[in-house]
Design a protein around this motif. Structure first.
Motif: not given
Length: 353
Positions: A26-40
């Motif tokens: 959930r946190l990762a999805r909310k971050a990419v919705m804001r345009g942030h770069e996300v890595a796992l």
């Protein structure tokens, strides 16, 4: 205020074993919705490079509007999505979101190794949450005993059957036995007069992989427990709603953990629960425990989750309140501070400021 793009990496046990109801997703999805770069990053995916320092083989998320967590997780677990080598000093935040209990049998080396890599990463510009030095102490429940006695149930930690018997006899013959290293209600037994004859087998099962923790039975536990999320050492509240869940058993099983089939409903913390949060808050702050989950029964905290505190997705779905968005807001704020003050703030300070 215009939000600058941040680079946010999550450490999980393994991307392939993540589930769509996990708070991390959930946190990762909310971050990419804001345009942030996300890595796992998986626990076994770190690299120490002689030139680049701490690196990792990571799954990089595309930046997009995903319909829900299920769709987003399917994107992350797409077999055609190849891992990419990243240099962590180029990333703003590293969030440690793995469950060490899941690695006890097959990869006991993984949690400790990842924390050591995270400690080295925190020496650079990357903000590492929760603080990896104290997470090393918190790998098992002995960390819990460092909080004030007034908020903890009576407890013994042992591998000796006679010590377990002595504790139970001193507490009305009833208690809860569980592994010192464990989560999700796994290996938790309620011992009373109905099954006391099985105490030998129960104890042997629990101590097979280490120490047993034995706690006094709290009668109020029949009604379940309260999972309350704290952020920066304080209860998380958004739109006058606390991030707290009542978890309760839906069967004859005494466990109320969601992963053990327990039911959930939103419930505001009462004065006793808020008092506990106020008492334990200073240590959470001192130890850099940015995001934590307090499990409370009546006037006692029975568990503290600082490795991978969950429940946020359930809280949001039940209440309609954007708790994960509030957490992302706070992460953005920390990055602004880090960019503004550079090396003037330590990782510990940034963890809870």
């Amino acid at each position: 205020m215009t939000t600058e793009r941040i680079k946010l990496a999550f450490v999980v046990n393994d991307v392939a074993t993540e589930q769509d109801n996990y708070s991390t997703i959930r946190l990762a999805r909310k971050a990419v919705m804001r345009g942030h770069e996300v890595a796992l990053i998986g626990l076994g995916d770190f690299i120490y490079d002689w030139e680049d320092g701490i690196c990792a083989m990571a799954i990089l998320s595309k930046i997009d509007e995903f319909e829900d967590d299920t769709v987003y997780l399917a994107h992350l677990q797409d077999t055609e999505l190849e891992r990419t080598r990243i240099v962590l000093s180029e990333w703003d935040i590293l969030m440690l979101r793995s469950d060490p209990a899941e690695e006890l049998v097959s990869r006991s080396w993984a949690p400790t190794s990842s924390l050591l890599f995270a400690q080295l990463a925190s020496l650079e510009r990357t903000i590492v949450l929760n603080d990896p030095r104290h997470l090393t102490d918190a790998v098992n429940k002995t960390y819990f005993q460092g909080f004030p006695e007034s908020v903890r149930p009576a407890t013994t930690i042992t591998r000796e059957l006679e010590e377990v018997r002595r504790f139970l006899d001193a507490h009305g013959g009833k208690g809860v036995i569980k592994p010192l290293q464990g989560s999700g209600g796994q290996g938790v037994f309620l011992v009373d007069k109905k099954n006391r004859q099985n105490l030998n087998q129960i104890t042997e099962a629990v101590i097979r992989d280490g120490y047993a923790i034995v706690q006094e039975y709290l009668p109020a536990a029949k009604k379940g427990d309260l999972r309350m999320i704290t952020l920066n050492g304080r209860p998380l509240m958004v739109e006058n709603t606390y991030a707290s869940l009542h978890r309760f058993s839906q069967t004859e099983d005494h466990r109320s953990n969601i992963s053990a089939g327990g039911g959930v409903e939103m419930m505001a913390p009462d004065e006793k629960a808020l008092a506990i949060a106020e008492i334990v808050g200073p240590k959470l702050i001192d130890d850099g425990m940015y995001l934590a989950g307090l499990d409370i029964v009546d006037d006692k905290m029975i568990e503290l989750n600082v490795d991978t505190p969950g429940g946020v997705s359930f809280m949001e779905d039940l209440s309609g309140v954007d708790f994960s968005g509030a957490i992302i807001d706070d992460l953005e704020r920390k990055v602004r501070l880090q960019r503004q003050y550079g090396g003037a703030l330590t990782n510990r300070q940034l963890a809870v400021i």
